[in-house]
Design an enzyme around this catalytic site. Structure first.
Site, short mmCIF file in Angstrom:
data_model
loop_
_atom_site.label_atom_id
_atom_site.label_comp_id
_atom_site.label_asym_id
_atom_site.label_seq_id
_atom_site.Cartn_x
_atom_site.Cartn_y
_atom_site.Cartn_z
N GLY A 13 42.04 28.29 33.57
CA GLY A 13 43.31 27.96 34.24
C GLY A 13 44.18 29.15 34.61
CB SER A 14 44.49 32.61 33.47
OG SER A 14 45.03 32.09 32.28
CG PHE A 16 42.05 32.09 43.76
CD1 PHE A 16 43.29 31.86 44.32
CD2 PHE A 16 40.92 32.01 44.60
CE1 PHE A 16 43.43 31.54 45.67
CE2 PHE A 16 41.05 31.69 45.94
CZ PHE A 16 42.31 31.45 46.47
CB SER A 87 32.79 31.05 37.00
OG SER A 87 31.65 31.75 37.46
CE LYS A 160 30.07 27.65 39.50
NZ LYS A 160 31.22 27.65 38.56
N PRO A 184 32.99 23.30 45.92
CG PRO A 184 34.71 24.60 44.99
CD PRO A 184 33.55 23.69 44.62
P1 NAD Z 1 38.71 33.45 38.95
O1 NAD Z 1 37.93 34.62 38.47
O2 NAD Z 1 40.00 33.72 39.64
O3 NAD Z 1 38.99 32.45 37.74
C1 NAD Z 1 38.05 32.20 36.72
C2 NAD Z 1 38.79 32.20 35.39
O4 NAD Z 1 37.81 31.98 34.35
C3 NAD Z 1 39.47 33.55 35.07
O5 NAD Z 1 40.84 33.34 34.77
C4 NAD Z 1 38.69 34.07 33.87
O6 NAD Z 1 39.50 34.81 32.95
C5 NAD Z 1 38.18 32.76 33.24
N1 NAD Z 1 37.02 32.99 32.38
C6 NAD Z 1 35.93 33.75 32.65
N2 NAD Z 1 35.11 33.75 31.60
C7 NAD Z 1 35.67 32.96 30.65
C8 NAD Z 1 35.28 32.58 29.34
N3 NAD Z 1 34.14 33.05 28.79
N4 NAD Z 1 36.09 31.75 28.63
C9 NAD Z 1 37.26 31.31 29.16
N5 NAD Z 1 37.68 31.65 30.41
C10 NAD Z 1 36.89 32.47 31.14
O7 NAD Z 1 37.71 32.61 39.88
P2 NAD Z 1 38.06 31.51 41.00
O8 NAD Z 1 37.80 32.13 42.32
O9 NAD Z 1 39.37 30.86 40.71
O10 NAD Z 1 36.89 30.46 40.74
C11 NAD Z 1 37.11 29.30 39.94
C12 NAD Z 1 35.85 28.46 39.93
O11 NAD Z 1 35.52 28.08 41.26
C13 NAD Z 1 34.63 29.17 39.36
O12 NAD Z 1 33.91 28.25 38.56
C14 NAD Z 1 33.83 29.55 40.60
O13 NAD Z 1 32.45 29.59 40.31
C15 NAD Z 1 34.16 28.39 41.51
N6 NAD Z 1 34.06 28.71 42.94
C16 NAD Z 1 34.79 29.75 43.46
C17 NAD Z 1 34.69 30.04 44.82
C18 NAD Z 1 35.50 31.15 45.45
O14 NAD Z 1 35.34 31.39 46.65
N7 NAD Z 1 36.38 31.82 44.72
C19 NAD Z 1 33.84 29.26 45.65
C20 NAD Z 1 33.12 28.21 45.07
C21 NAD Z 1 33.24 27.93 43.71
#
Ligand code: NAD
Length: 261
Positions: A13-14, A16, A87, A160, A184
């Protein structure tokens, strides 16, 4: 009358997407308790783009690969809905993807299915990725009938897919847990640290002097607010015992038209 959520735990939740998930669950009426589980605290956010009061949100520091840390947070927050959006960022090594996306996801599911949590945790929404069906070729009019390729494109996609399977396989288990996965594509919007900053970095380093392909590549970008909204809808539908067509399913999440560039 849609089902109401009493407490949502947003894992990752922290991040993006995570901050927008908080924002969208915050707008739900009645508003659930909102908890974040992440390895890092949430960032300071501009009030221009997020409407929630940070004092109303509880942050719990924890790693999803640690079952004891999950048990402690599940006991403290009593979530009826878990949204698992954590992730590692793009461009990391294979080991870290397996540790978080596969082992970490399995740990969340295993702990949620412990008998102690059967009456509490009703639903898990997993943030998967549209890239799970990507085989390297252009996909036109892709939908959920498209198969996951036999040979994964890279470690991120591979993990994934595995994470999604773990969550979907848990549907109906334990005390009747309901799960679904949302896929997404490339996310854009306020708080983006990867997509637009990456494009600007290419511009600044004169990377646009080189062109790969015929300038006719197809890619689907999805506005972050739409993706967050989809997670809220999925969570509400999973809790709604009248609706049976969401549980156990994976859904592509997109804007209503592809972007050509
Ligand atoms: P992000 O890196 O901004 O957020 C992921 C969060 O997960 C971070 O705050 C990180 O600290 C936390 N995290 C990582 N490892 C962890 C752990 N072991 N325990 C607890 N927390 C942990 O990424 P995002 O871009 O917000 O992506 C969010 C989700 O959406 C992911 O699952 C990603 O695979 C998926 N996604 C992202 C995109 C994209 O374009 N950004 C596209 C498709 C899917």
């Amino acid at each position: 009358m849609p089902a109401s959520i009493s407490s949502v735990l947003i894992i990752g939740g922290s991040g993006f997407l995570g901050c927008h998930l908080v924002d969208h669950f915050y707008k739900l009426a009645p508003r659930p308790e909102i908890h974040i589980l992440d390895i890092r605290p949430p960032p300071a956010l501009s009030p221009n783009f997020y409407s929630f009061n940070a004092d109303d949100i509880s942050f719990h520091k924890g790693d999803i690969s640690d079952p004891d840390s999950l048990r402690t947070v599940f006991r403290a927050t009593k979530p009826d809905v878990i949204v698992h959006s954590a992730s590692p960022v793009h461009g990391m090594g294979k080991d870290i993807y397996f540790k978080v996306n596969v082992d970490g996801t399995q740990t969340i599911v295993d702990v949620a299915l412990e008998e102690e949590f059967w009456t509490t945790i009703k639903a898990i929404v997993y943030t998967s990725s549209a890239s799970v069906i990507y085989d390297g070729s252009d996909l036109r009019n892709a939908d959920e009938t498209f198969e996951v390729p036999k040979v994964p494109l890279d470690a991120y996609n591979e993990t994934k897919v595995l994470g999604e399977r773990i969550v979907l396989a848990a549907n109906g288990m334990g005390g009747g847990l309901k799960t679904c996965a949302l896929r997404p594509s490339g996310l854009f919007g306020p708080g983006d640290r990867q997509l637009v900053p990456g494009m600007l970095a290419v511009l600044k380093t004169n990377g646009t002097l080189f062109q790969l392909g015929d300038n006719n590549n197809l890619f689907d970008f999805t506005y972050i607010g739409n993706v967050a909204h989809a997670h809220v809808l999925a969570a509400v539908k999973l809790l709604d015992s009248e609706v049976s067509n969401v549980a156990g399913e994976a859904f592509l999440i997109t804007n209503d038209a592809p972007v050509y560039f």
